[in-house]
Design a protein around this motif. Sequence first.
Motif, PDB file in Angstrom:
ATOM      1  N   UNK A  29     -23.131  19.537   7.507  1.00 22.15           N
ATOM      2  CA  UNK A  29     -23.327  19.837   8.917  1.00 22.15           C
ATOM      3  C   UNK A  29     -23.913  18.690   9.722  1.00 22.15           C
ATOM      4  N   UNK A  30     -24.616  17.794   9.063  1.00 21.47           N
ATOM      5  CA  UNK A  30     -25.181  16.640   9.766  1.00 21.47           C
ATOM      6  C   UNK A  30     -24.444  15.365   9.419  1.00 21.47           C
ATOM      7  N   UNK A  31     -23.217  15.514   8.901  1.00 21.93           N
ATOM      8  CA  UNK A  31     -22.368  14.364   8.641  1.00 21.93           C
ATOM      9  C   UNK A  31     -22.557  13.779   7.267  1.00 21.93           C
ATOM     10  N   UNK A  32     -21.780  12.729   7.017  1.00 19.87           N
ATOM     11  CA  UNK A  32     -21.839  12.036   5.729  1.00 19.87           C
ATOM     12  C   UNK A  32     -21.277  10.637   5.895  1.00 19.87           C
ATOM     13  N   UNK A  33     -21.488   9.831   4.888  1.00 12.30           N
ATOM     14  CA  UNK A  33     -20.988   8.458   4.908  1.00 12.30           C
ATOM     15  C   UNK A  33     -19.462   8.449   4.969  1.00 12.30           C
ATOM     16  N   UNK A  34     -18.822   9.431   4.343  1.00 12.14           N
ATOM     17  CA  UNK A  34     -17.361   9.466   4.337  1.00 12.14           C
ATOM     18  C   UNK A  34     -16.764   9.808   5.700  1.00 12.14           C
ATOM     19  N   UNK A  35     -17.580  10.325   6.609  1.00 10.47           N
ATOM     20  CA  UNK A  35     -17.147  10.611   7.985  1.00 10.47           C
ATOM     21  C   UNK A  35     -18.280  10.170   8.900  1.00 10.47           C
ATOM     22  N   UNK A  36     -18.491   8.878   8.961  1.00 12.82           N
ATOM     23  CA  UNK A  36     -19.659   8.310   9.627  1.00 12.82           C
ATOM     24  C   UNK A  36     -19.791   8.747  11.089  1.00 12.82           C
ATOM     25  N   UNK A  37     -18.674   9.038  11.739  1.00  9.45           N
ATOM     26  CA  UNK A  37     -18.735   9.466  13.141  1.00  9.45           C
ATOM     27  C   UNK A  37     -19.405  10.826  13.309  1.00  9.45           C
ATOM     28  N   UNK A  38     -19.563  11.575  12.215  1.00 10.78           N
ATOM     29  CA  UNK A  38     -20.179  12.899  12.293  1.00 10.78           C
ATOM     30  C   UNK A  38     -21.671  12.879  11.974  1.00 10.78           C
ATOM     31  N   UNK A  39     -22.202  11.732  11.598  1.00  9.78           N
ATOM     32  CA  UNK A  39     -23.611  11.686  11.201  1.00  9.78           C
ATOM     33  C   UNK A  39     -24.540  11.924  12.381  1.00  9.78           C
ATOM     34  N   UNK A  40     -25.675  12.525  12.069  1.00  3.21           N
ATOM     35  CA  UNK A  40     -26.682  12.846  13.064  1.00  3.21           C
ATOM     36  C   UNK A  40     -27.914  12.009  12.741  1.00  3.21           C
TER      37      UNK A  40
END
Length: 157
Positions: A29-40
Motif C-alpha cells: 500500500x505504500x509502494x515498493x522498489x519494483x514500482x518506485x512511482x508508488x512509494x510514499x
Amino acid sequence: MPGFQVLQRSDLSRITELLASGSRFLAKLHGSVSAIETTVFKTDDYSSLERDVSFVECVKYLMAACSIVFIGYGVRDRYVIDLLCRSATTYSLFGDGPHFLVSAAARPELPRSVHQIRYQTELHKDHRSSIIAIELLGRPAGELASFEYGHSHEGAD
C-alpha cells in the motif's frame, strides 16, 4: 512470497475479487522498489493518500474483511491508527482483525486487535529480522519448538 499475488496501490480495485475467490495476496500500500512511482516518502505523499477516498475506503474494507500484517512499516500514520481504532470499536462485538505488526518497537497505543510480533535489531540493523519473523510464521509448529533466533537445533543431540 511464493503463492501470493502482489498488488501495488494501483491494483487495489482487484482486492474484492481476490478476497471473494480466497486468493492469497500481498498489498504494498505504500509502494515498493519494483514500482518506485508508488512509494510514499514525504509528508505530501501521506497527505495525498489520506485525501484519496477510494484508497481509504479500501483500507477500511481490508481491516473489516481480513487480517492485515504490517511489515516494514511502523504504523505511525495518524489516519491508519484512526482507522484501526474505529475498526476495533465498530467490530468490538464479534471481534476485529486480528491484525499483526512486525516491528522492533513496542506500540502499546495500538488497539488490542493489533498483535505485535517484535524482533531485535542487534544482529541486523537493516531490519531484515522482520522478514525472518514472517518466514518463521510459515514453518510447521514442530520446527518452531526447537528454534532459537540465530540457531536451529537441527542435528543437535
